[in-house]
Design an enzyme around this catalytic site. Structure first.
Site, PDB file in Angstrom:
ATOM      1  N   GLY A  76      45.898 -17.129 -15.499  1.00 34.46           N
ATOM      2  CA  GLY A  76      44.541 -16.668 -15.777  1.00 34.46           C
ATOM      3  C   GLY A  76      43.660 -16.867 -14.572  1.00 34.46           C
ATOM      4  O   GLY A  76      44.121 -16.903 -13.424  1.00 34.46           O
ATOM      5  N   SER A  77      42.377 -17.021 -14.829  1.00 31.69           N
ATOM      6  CA  SER A  77      41.405 -17.072 -13.739  1.00 31.69           C
ATOM      7  C   SER A  77      41.382 -18.458 -13.082  1.00 31.69           C
ATOM      8  O   SER A  77      41.793 -19.459 -13.677  1.00 31.69           O
ATOM      9  CB  SER A  77      40.014 -16.750 -14.280  1.00 31.69           C
ATOM     10  OG  SER A  77      39.662 -17.711 -15.256  1.00 31.69           O
ATOM     11  N   GLU A 120      49.110 -20.014 -12.461  1.00 31.61           N
ATOM     12  CA  GLU A 120      49.201 -18.721 -11.748  1.00 31.61           C
ATOM     13  C   GLU A 120      47.814 -18.098 -11.839  1.00 31.61           C
ATOM     14  O   GLU A 120      47.424 -17.609 -12.897  1.00 31.61           O
ATOM     15  CB  GLU A 120      50.226 -17.796 -12.409  1.00 31.61           C
ATOM     16  CG  GLU A 120      51.658 -18.233 -12.270  1.00 31.61           C
ATOM     17  CD  GLU A 120      52.186 -18.127 -10.861  1.00 31.61           C
ATOM     18  OE1 GLU A 120      51.587 -17.384 -10.050  1.00 31.61           O
ATOM     19  OE2 GLU A 120      53.178 -18.792 -10.562  1.00 31.61           O
ATOM     20  N   CYS A 174      46.765  -9.239 -10.778  1.00 31.02           N
ATOM     21  CA  CYS A 174      46.532 -10.374  -9.876  1.00 31.02           C
ATOM     22  C   CYS A 174      46.961 -10.019  -8.461  1.00 31.02           C
ATOM     23  O   CYS A 174      46.475 -10.595  -7.492  1.00 31.02           O
ATOM     24  CB  CYS A 174      47.273 -11.604 -10.369  1.00 31.02           C
ATOM     25  SG  CYS A 174      49.001 -11.281 -10.725  1.00 31.02           S
ATOM     26  N   GLU A 196      37.410 -12.421  -6.226  1.00 30.05           N
ATOM     27  CA  GLU A 196      38.236 -11.524  -7.044  1.00 30.05           C
ATOM     28  C   GLU A 196      37.326 -10.703  -7.954  1.00 30.05           C
ATOM     29  O   GLU A 196      36.561 -11.264  -8.737  1.00 30.05           O
ATOM     30  CB  GLU A 196      39.229 -12.330  -7.886  1.00 30.05           C
ATOM     31  CG  GLU A 196      40.230 -11.444  -8.603  1.00 30.05           C
ATOM     32  CD  GLU A 196      41.200 -12.213  -9.491  1.00 30.05           C
ATOM     33  OE1 GLU A 196      40.766 -13.115 -10.207  1.00 30.05           O
ATOM     34  OE2 GLU A 196      42.407 -11.894  -9.443  1.00 30.05           O
TER      35      GLU A 196
END
Ligand code: NAD
Length: 505
Positions: free
Chosen positions: A233-234, A255, A289, A390
């Protein structure tokens, strides 16, 4: 399995082999991001639901860890076969639930098929080591042992693939799992679990609890009976997960996000590069991602690349991902649309040139969903926020570089390190990039996406915490090494001490 009609269905948690409502009976609804159509009603679970799931997984672990690994693998082979049989239906439902165009949704399912077959085969490997002892009549080996209950927390952008990256290795290694999927894609997570049930996975080995990250997600992370947390996730939530897991010194696999760059040298095949940028920047509406949100182009090819890229981006067709004509589907929800647009405003205020896009698309019924035009910023400086943060949408930033050194410096000058790429025909530059790009993945003459399941997947710096998914690397997270020494000399032999007395022949 039929695609959705207009009627919404109510779904449940899966705990200890039973489909059950959440305590308290609260629910939430999901909607198709292309049309606004309601898709399903899911339990909005509470901490006590999570407690029950963890207890079921803990009980099941005592049995599952003793099932021979080849037998665990056989269940995964059946799972992979079912994924393959349902690929088309799953892809259709995925397009409706998260928006990506159907061929990409099918690719998402294919990744789960590949991962599940790969990890099923691991049931007959899970290799350890043997090595000679320094002492006579002594045998030494290392084995991989399961750890216990895994808490798997997943995002919405790869709703079948990402759960498979975590759950297939976790299970073949002998762990049990509680899955907390993203609130935006609960249906695909439900389908995922149904397939494991159908394949004959024993009750309690895999459980699913729907609900918000702040309630059930955080509770799973803090739960004392869950020693492993695998989170995708973030970055912001990844930090919270790490903090919440720290008091119990849990093993945490993160991740997180990316700000991936494609470097374009002056000897690159520009038409091929444009294909690579379009696929990497705008595929899945930029919500990967590994999306290419920066393109670092050599001064000599910058203008040619910009004009070809902008021309092609403007021709991309927005629409429902089920429509074969559609190139770019919706983004996931209103909050994502607002965030993406806010970065357009930030880019303009920073002095970058908006070359194309930069607006919400509303024509021809697109206003029913969340559509954003493919957006290209030019004249971007490496330190600008649109080149550092991002965005997670169909926005990419063109940055100039004078040579390979500057290009690599710019590519590395960000807080993330997931994917990277270089287009060049010069083997020396390609090898420089392979060595010097600080990222978990580097592509030569391809975009920033396209990982295969048998190599490690993950990133450096703020993209994670050093662990990797996929390939053999995944096994290192889902097992603990045990070193075993067997002395069959019949006497006490002391390592390091008696070894000195052994005569050298
Ligand atoms: P997110 O961080 O908002 O949510 C991810 C999951 O965490 C969801 O299931 C959510 O409910 C849960 N969650 C939220 N708060 C929590 C908390 N306090 N405790 C525990 N769980 C909590 O991310 P998202 O919007 O679903 O996904 C997009 C992000 O995921 C992007 O940053 C993207 O780069 C990243 N991502 C990374 C990879 C990778 O492999 N590196 C792959 C896909 C997506």
């Amino acid at each position: 399995m039929a695609l959705f009609g207009t009627k919404t269905t109510t779904y449940r948690n899966y705990i200890g082999g039973e489909w059950v409502d959440a305590a308290g009976g609260k629910t939430f609804e999901t909607k198709n991001p292309a049309t606004g159509e309601a898709l399903g009603v899911f339990p909005s679970s509470r901490a006590e639901d999570m407690d029950k799931a963890v207890e079921a997984a803990k009980d099941a672990y005592e049995h599952w860890r003793l099932v021979p690994a080849p037998k665990r693998g056989e269940i995964l082979f059946r799972v992979a076969k079912l994924f393959a049989e349902r690929k088309d239906d799953l892809a259709g439902e995925m397009t409706q639930e998260m928006g990506k165009v159907r061929p990409e949704a099918a690719g998402d399912v294919q990744e789960a098929i590949d991962m599940t077959y790969y990890m099923a085969g691991e049931g007959r490997r899970l290799f350890g080591h043997t090595t000679p002892s320094e002492l006579r009549d002594k045998f030494m080996m290392s084995t991989r042992n399961p750890v216990g209950v895994v808490g798997a927390i997943t995002p919405w952008n790869f709703p079948i693939a990402i759960p498979s990256w975590k759950i297939a290795p976790a299970l073949v290694c002998g762990n049990t799992v509680v899955l907390k999927p993203a609130e935006d894609t609960p249906l695909l997570a439900e389908r995922f679990v149904e397939i494991f049930e159908e394949a004959g996975l024993p009750p309690g080995v895999l459980n699913i609890v729907h609900g918000t990250g702040e309630t059930v997600g955080a509770h799973l992370v803090r739960h004392p009976d869950v020693p492993l947390i695998s989170f995708t996730g973030s970055r912001e939530v990844g930090i919270q997960v790490t903090q919440n897991a720290a008091p119990l010194l849990k093993h945490v696999h993160l991740e997180l996000g990316g700000k991936n760059a494609i470097i374009v040298m002056d000897d690159a095949d520009i038409d091929l590069t444009v294909e690579g940028v379009l696929w990497s920047a705008f595929g899945t509406s930029g919500q990967r991602c590994t999306a290419a949100s920066r393109v670092i182009a050599h001064e000599r090819v910058y203008d040619e690349l910009r004009s070809k890229l902008v021309g092609r981006a403007e021709k991309m067709q927005l629409g429902n991902g089920l429509d074969e004509e559609t190139d770019v589907g919706p983004v996931i929800n209103q909050a994502a649309l607002d965030k993406i647009h806010s970065y357009t405003e930030i880019g303009k205020s920073e002095g970058a040139t908006l070359e194309t896009g930069g607006e919400v698309a509303t024509e021809s019924g697109l206003d029913k969903g969340f559509f954003y035009r493919p957006t290209v910023f030019g004249d971007v400086e490496p330190g600008m926020r649109i080149a550092q943060e991002e965005i997670f949408g169909p926005t990419t930033a063109l940055i100039r570089a004078n040579d390979i050194d500057e290009a690599i410096r710019t590519a590395n000058g960000i807080p993330f390190g997931l994917s990277s790429s270089i287009f060049t025909r010069d083997v020396n530059k390609a090898f420089r990039a392979m060595r010097d790009l600080n990222a978990g993945i580097t592509y030569i003459n391809a975009g920033t996406t396209g990982a295969e399941v048998h190599l490690p997947f993950g990133g450096t710096k703020g993209t994670g915490n050093g662990h990797r998914e996929a390939g053999q690397a995944a096994l290192d997270f889902y097992t603990e090494w045990k070193s075993i020494y067997v002395d069959y000399s019949g006497k006490l032999q002391r390592a390091q001490i008696d070894a000195m007395d052994s005569p050298t022949p």
